[in-house]
Design a protein around this motif. Structure first.
Motif, PDB file in Angstrom:
ATOM      1  N   PRO A 411       0.938  -1.200  -0.085  1.00  0.00           N
ATOM      2  CA  PRO A 411       0.105  -0.056   0.006  1.00  0.00           C
ATOM      3  C   PRO A 411       0.840   1.236   0.124  1.00  0.00           C
ATOM      4  N   ILE A 412       0.347   2.379  -0.408  1.00  0.00           N
ATOM      5  CA  ILE A 412       1.068   3.715  -0.343  1.00  0.00           C
ATOM      6  C   ILE A 412       0.887   4.144   0.985  1.00  0.00           C
ATOM      7  N   ARG A 413       1.753   3.674   2.034  1.00  0.00           N
ATOM      8  CA  ARG A 413       1.490   4.045   3.520  1.00  0.00           C
ATOM      9  C   ARG A 413       1.668   5.463   3.539  1.00  0.00           C
ATOM     10  N   GLU A 414       2.513   6.318   3.090  1.00  0.00           N
ATOM     11  CA  GLU A 414       2.750   7.710   3.390  1.00  0.00           C
ATOM     12  C   GLU A 414       1.627   8.527   2.997  1.00  0.00           C
ATOM     13  N   VAL A 415       0.859   7.938   2.239  1.00  0.00           N
ATOM     14  CA  VAL A 415      -0.685   8.620   2.153  1.00  0.00           C
ATOM     15  C   VAL A 415      -1.670   8.259   3.045  1.00  0.00           C
ATOM     16  N   VAL A 416      -1.919   6.823   3.296  1.00  0.00           N
ATOM     17  CA  VAL A 416      -2.795   6.146   3.958  1.00  0.00           C
ATOM     18  C   VAL A 416      -2.675   6.407   5.449  1.00  0.00           C
ATOM     19  N   ARG A 417      -1.404   6.294   5.899  1.00  0.00           N
ATOM     20  CA  ARG A 417      -1.131   6.404   7.379  1.00  0.00           C
ATOM     21  C   ARG A 417      -1.532   7.647   8.100  1.00  0.00           C
ATOM     22  N   PRO A 418      -1.253   8.803   7.459  1.00  0.00           N
ATOM     23  CA  PRO A 418      -1.645   9.840   8.241  1.00  0.00           C
ATOM     24  C   PRO A 418      -3.036  10.155   7.942  1.00  0.00           C
ATOM     25  N   MET A 419      -3.808   9.486   7.050  1.00  0.00           N
ATOM     26  CA  MET A 419      -5.267   9.656   7.118  1.00  0.00           C
ATOM     27  C   MET A 419      -5.701   8.753   8.180  1.00  0.00           C
ATOM     28  N   VAL A 420      -5.363   7.718   8.412  1.00  0.00           N
ATOM     29  CA  VAL A 420      -5.590   6.740   9.602  1.00  0.00           C
ATOM     30  C   VAL A 420      -5.640   7.598  11.023  1.00  0.00           C
ATOM     31  N   VAL A 421      -4.620   8.072  10.956  1.00  0.00           N
ATOM     32  CA  VAL A 421      -4.326   8.563  12.351  1.00  0.00           C
ATOM     33  C   VAL A 421      -4.989   9.969  12.476  1.00  0.00           C
ATOM     34  N   ALA A 422      -5.303  10.749  11.310  1.00  0.00           N
ATOM     35  CA  ALA A 422      -6.110  11.896  11.586  1.00  0.00           C
ATOM     36  C   ALA A 422      -7.641  11.348  11.806  1.00  0.00           C
ATOM     37  N   ALA A 423      -8.183  10.271  11.174  1.00  0.00           N
ATOM     38  CA  ALA A 423      -9.729   9.893  11.351  1.00  0.00           C
ATOM     39  C   ALA A 423      -9.803   9.516  12.623  1.00  0.00           C
ATOM     40  N   ALA A 424      -8.681   8.344  13.382  1.00  0.00           N
ATOM     41  CA  ALA A 424      -8.715   8.198  14.517  1.00  0.00           C
ATOM     42  C   ALA A 424      -8.755   9.110  15.592  1.00  0.00           C
ATOM     43  N   GLU A 425      -7.890  10.109  15.357  1.00  0.00           N
ATOM     44  CA  GLU A 425      -7.925  11.325  16.482  1.00  0.00           C
ATOM     45  C   GLU A 425      -9.255  12.219  16.477  1.00  0.00           C
ATOM     46  N   ALA A 426     -10.040  12.009  15.249  1.00  0.00           N
ATOM     47  CA  ALA A 426     -11.050  12.763  15.029  1.00  0.00           C
ATOM     48  C   ALA A 426     -12.057  12.071  15.924  1.00  0.00           C
ATOM     49  N   TYR A 427     -12.249  10.545  15.763  1.00  0.00           N
ATOM     50  CA  TYR A 427     -13.059   9.977  16.124  1.00  0.00           C
ATOM     51  C   TYR A 427     -12.961   9.700  17.741  1.00  0.00           C
ATOM     52  N   ALA A 428     -11.749   9.998  18.388  1.00  0.00           N
ATOM     53  CA  ALA A 428     -11.330  10.071  19.814  1.00  0.00           C
ATOM     54  C   ALA A 428     -12.079  11.327  20.065  1.00  0.00           C
ATOM     55  N   LYS A 429     -11.720  12.226  19.520  1.00  0.00           N
ATOM     56  CA  LYS A 429     -12.100  13.501  19.985  1.00  0.00           C
ATOM     57  C   LYS A 429     -13.595  13.621  20.091  1.00  0.00           C
ATOM     58  N   GLU A 430     -14.375  13.187  19.178  1.00  0.00           N
ATOM     59  CA  GLU A 430     -15.905  12.956  19.073  1.00  0.00           C
ATOM     60  C   GLU A 430     -16.397  12.258  20.314  1.00  0.00           C
ATOM     61  N   ASN A 431     -15.779  11.114  20.483  1.00  0.00           N
ATOM     62  CA  ASN A 431     -16.054  10.017  21.686  1.00  0.00           C
ATOM     63  C   ASN A 431     -15.375  10.270  22.973  1.00  0.00           C
ATOM     64  N   ASN A 432     -14.572  11.285  23.223  1.00  0.00           N
ATOM     65  CA  ASN A 432     -13.977  11.506  24.189  1.00  0.00           C
ATOM     66  C   ASN A 432     -13.211  10.313  24.745  1.00  0.00           C
ATOM     67  N   ILE A 433     -12.429   9.851  23.873  1.00  0.00           N
ATOM     68  CA  ILE A 433     -11.571   8.609  24.283  1.00  0.00           C
ATOM     69  C   ILE A 433     -10.022   9.230  24.242  1.00  0.00           C
ATOM     70  N   THR A 434      -9.416   8.686  25.351  1.00  0.00           N
ATOM     71  CA  THR A 434      -7.925   9.087  25.681  1.00  0.00           C
ATOM     72  C   THR A 434      -7.127   7.740  24.873  1.00  0.00           C
ATOM     73  N   ALA A 435      -5.854   8.422  24.384  1.00  0.00           N
ATOM     74  CA  ALA A 435      -4.952   7.457  23.924  1.00  0.00           C
ATOM     75  C   ALA A 435      -4.463   6.618  25.068  1.00  0.00           C
ATOM     76  N   GLN A 436      -4.316   5.350  24.624  1.00  0.00           N
ATOM     77  CA  GLN A 436      -3.414   4.602  25.580  1.00  0.00           C
ATOM     78  C   GLN A 436      -1.998   4.641  25.224  1.00  0.00           C
ATOM     79  N   SER A 437      -1.350   4.457  26.450  1.00  0.00           N
ATOM     80  CA  SER A 437       0.167   4.579  26.220  1.00  0.00           C
ATOM     81  C   SER A 437       0.813   3.462  25.332  1.00  0.00           C
ATOM     82  N   CYS A 438       1.690   3.693  24.395  1.00  0.00           N
ATOM     83  CA  CYS A 438       2.210   2.529  23.768  1.00  0.00           C
ATOM     84  C   CYS A 438       3.813   2.419  23.985  1.00  0.00           C
ATOM     85  N   ASN A 439       3.735   3.089  25.156  1.00  0.00           N
ATOM     86  CA  ASN A 439       5.576   3.108  25.381  1.00  0.00           C
ATOM     87  C   ASN A 439       5.912   1.960  26.394  1.00  0.00           C
TER      88      ASN A 439
END
Lengths: 439, 309
Positions: A411-439
């Motif tokens: 896949p063309i990751r350089e295009v798709v991945r930023p779109m995925v991240v943006a969509a996930a952040e928008a969903y999280a904002k809309e639903n008051n979801i806090t990101a889990q720590s991945c460290n």
């Protein structure tokens, strides 16, 4: 009156026995896999091989290996008719069954997946929506309970554009080309549109979306538009009867079938056979092999069908959708095995399986041990990336069988991945979801 | 915005008259296919005043039986005869088990009974013949050719011709034969028809058998396009706006309604659909039918019912 009573009693008994026979007995230490199936209804032709693939793989693991590290697999089917409401009911009915509750859930419907996403984290049941569902769930920070590896609709659409670029002699040759997307007018069908629009802007091709209403029995208007538009390539996100009619209509307007590429839900035997010779040359995406040429099929034949090839064939063994669910079932079983490596060889809870999915590392060597070398690609999941961006392959129908028609396409990751991240952040904002720590 | 909706589509039509003609012809041919399904509803409604909810499933059942027999090596001609026999036997069974016990009941009771029938037939069909998609090829030619820049398909033309022949035969049957008149009398009043010696049971068997045969023709035409599968029963949804528009009791109404819906939805989808994201033809057909309802509640050719209160 007595005869009537006797007949009624016999029928009641028969129904009871049939129900008992269908549900494998639940052991004290069992790994329970709920199965949302659609063996009836308008999508049954696709649902039957899907259900059979799951059932056969689980059965084979029990018969050949005695379960997953000694833990027997149990499973139960619940009929959804591919209906979202029924799917949610089935989930509620099955989620607490088995000694540790549902291992994970394979909704096998984008609509059902959308409904289950908010429930999964509450019930602690991981969702494995393999190659379907909400693409944004590929961002594991905001969707810790949802996994959509090995690839998603957006990655698939971008890999299709890469494939077109390869066929045209380079990505720069896409400029000025016309690409149409014929899609099922549903959440699922529309998934690829944002990616194709973004790629159209990047590579300069002209993109047109053509929606087809459910169920897609009549598509003359769509194909008249195709005739006028004269697209160089067509990508299709169809399902059920929509696929069969689209392929037939494309052939009727003499569209070059080798420039007509379906997504991975538009490329099964049931999609091409009704169109007869007209479907020759039609292509579709896949992320696994076609046919029965792998050790895993030999094992299923031996341990599930006792070597009866006719019976195995009648149960769809080797068909595209059957093979896909064999891969899907294998992912689930291997996720349990991964979890067992950390938590011990016993029945895993949903939370432990979630850990197994997030630390999933299916290597080439492991695929060989599973009898699936070359059948599908290695997968390595991480906390952030629940998709893994796996490559796809294009298969082509020759009138009798599907054959691989390309190398693995990334896949063309350089295009798709930023779109995925943006969509996930928008969903999280809309639903008051806090990101889990991945460290 | 207004320009896009009110002017641009017409300029587009005028700018590409050949394509517009192709759209209209395609709509007419599709309309005949809708009419084939609508005919089955009209026949039963005419003869018994029942809206047969099971008509779509009858189409599926007939096509499944035909293709099931063909898959077992029965020649096409024999499979067709056997399927007609099965549909006739089904009509006998429906009369004996269901309709006989509901004589002179309210229309809604009979309607509910047909809902039950649809589930029984659907289950029976899938049990007997399976749920997989089945390819149906009865030898109808399927090549496409161009005339004056308009693409035509032999199969669509064959389907249209079949529909036209069926409609003509049925219209003549209803208007000029004794049985046809008896059918209409039964539709008006079961008890009155019985009192003048019309054999209600025979009439019902005849009309359900004919509806089964019409269902078989519709099943062949639609099944050859999409393969025979469960979703064939959903084409009944396409027939509803045709019935609303043409009238529930008129055979010619079914064909005229089908043609208007066919052309209307194609023109709407192609010229106005892109302005609103596409896929408007399904709801547009219903909107068109509803618009007609405002002016002619009985449909274009339906009987106007005036009752004393």
């Amino acid at each position: 009156m007595r005869i009537r009573t006797l007949v009624l009693a016999a029928m009641t008994g028969a129904v009871g026995l049939a129900a008992a026979a269908q549900v494998p007995a639940q052991a004290q230490n069992d790994q329970f896999f709920p199965m949302l199936v659609y063996r009836t209804g308008p999508y049954a032709p696709s649902g039957i091989p899907v259900a059979n693939g799951f059932r056969d793989y689980y059965t084979m693991i029990n018969e050949r290996d005695g379960g997953i590290n000694g833990v027997k697999i149990t499973f139960e089917e619940c009929e959804t008719e591919y209906n979202t409401k029924l799917g949610v009911e089935c989930y509620e009915k099955l989620k607490n069954k088995g000694s540790t509750g549902a291992t994970l859930i394979n909704p096998f419907s984008t609509g059902i997946t959308y409904q289950l996403i908010p429930k999964a984290s509450v019930d602690q049941v991981p969702i494995l929506s393999m190659g379907y569902g909400r693409t944004a769930a590929a961002d594991g920070r905001y969707f810790p309970w949802v996994f959509n590896f090995p690839t998603t609709y957006w990655s698939q659409a971008s890999a299709f554009v890469s494939y077109v670029g390869q066929q045209e002699g380079g990505m720069d040759k896409l400029k000025g080309k016309k690409i149409a997307h014929v899609f099922h007018n549903s959440a699922y069908g529309k998934e690829a549109n944002p990616t194709l629009e973004a790629l159209a802007a990047k590579y300069g091709f002209e993109f047109t979306g053509l929606a087809v209403d459910h169920p897609g029995q009549e598509q003359k208007a769509t194909w008249l538009q195709v005739r006028r538009l004269k697209p160089d390539w067509i990508f299709m996100s169809g399902w059920g009867v929509m696929n069969q009619v689209a392929i037939k209509e494309a052939a009727a307007i003499n569209y070059p079938m080798d420039h007509f590429v379906g997504n991975w839900w538009s490329g099964s035997e049931a999609d091409v056979i009704p169109a007869g010779d007209g479907s020759k040359g039609y292509k579709s995406a896949a992320f696994h092999g076609a046919g029965t040429g792998w050790q895993v099929h030999k094992d299923i034949l031996k341990y599930v069908y006792g070597g009866d090839e006719a019976k195995a064939k009648a149960n769809n063994m080797g068909e595209v959708l059957y093979n896909r669910t064999v891969v899907n079932a294998m992912f689930g079983v291997e996720a349990v095995r991964t979890a067992q490596a950390k938590f011990g060889n016993k029945a895993m809870t949903g939370e432990q399986v979630r850990w197994g999915l997030e630390n999933f590392d299916l290597t080439e060597a492991r695929l060989k041990e599973l009898g699936m070398e070359g059948f599908t690609r290695p997968v390595k999941v991480s906390c952030e990336d629940h998709e893994t961006g796996g490559p796809i392959v294009i298969q082509q129908w020759d009138g009798k069988t599907w054959n691989v028609a390309s190398d693995w396409i990334s896949p063309i990751r350089e295009v798709v991945r930023p779109m995925v991240v943006a969509a996930a952040e928008a969903y999280a904002k809309e639903n008051n979801i806090t990101a889990q720590s991945c460290n | 915005m207004l320009y896009n909706f009110l002017i641009a589509p017409f300029l587009d039509m005028a700018g590409s008259p050949v394509f517009f003609a192709e759209v209209v012809i395609s709509g007419l041919l599709t309309g005949v296919m809708y009419s084939l399904v609508a005919l089955g509803f009209v026949l039963i409604f005419k003869a018994s005043g029942v809206f047969n909810f099971a008509q779509g499933v009858m189409v599926l059942f007939a096509a499944l039986t035909l293709v099931g027999l063909m898959e077992r090596g029965v020649p096409v001609w024999l499979a067709l005869i056997l399927t007609v026999a099965v549909m006739t036997a089904l009509a006998f069974a429906i009369e004996r088990i269901m309709l006989r016990h509901l004589v002179n009941q309210e229309g809604i009771i009979l309607f509910m009974a047909t809902i039950g029938l649809s589930y029984v037939l659907q289950g029976l069909g899938e049990t007997l013949w399976g749920s997989n998609v089945k390819r149906l090829d009865v030898g109808i030619p399927n090549a496409s050719f161009e005339i004056g820049g308009i693409l035509l398909n032999e199969f669509d033309l064959f389907a249209a011709a079949s529909g036209a022949v069926l409609v003509t035969v049925l219209a003549v049957f209803f208007h000029y034969t004794r049985i046809g008149r008896a059918l209409r009398a039964v539709a008006d009043d079961h008890q009155a028809a019985l009192s003048v010696g019309i054999p209600l049971k025979h009439i019902w068997i005849i009309v359900w058998s004919v509806a089964g045969v019409v269902g078989l023709v519709a099943g062949i035409m639609w099944g050859a396009k999409s393969g025979v599968q469960f979703s064939l029963s959903l084409i009944a949804l396409k027939a509803l706006p045709v019935l609303i528009l043409g009238g529930f009791t008129s055979v010619p109404g079914a064909i005229v309604g089908g043609l208007i819906i066919g052309v209307g939805e194609k023109v709407a989808e192609i010229y106005w659909g892109p302005l609103v994201g596409g896929a408007i033809e399904t709801w547009f057909a219903y909107m068109l039918a509803l618009a007609f309802l405002v002016f002619r509640p009985q449909g274009l050719f339906g009987e106007r019912i005036i009752e004393r209160v």
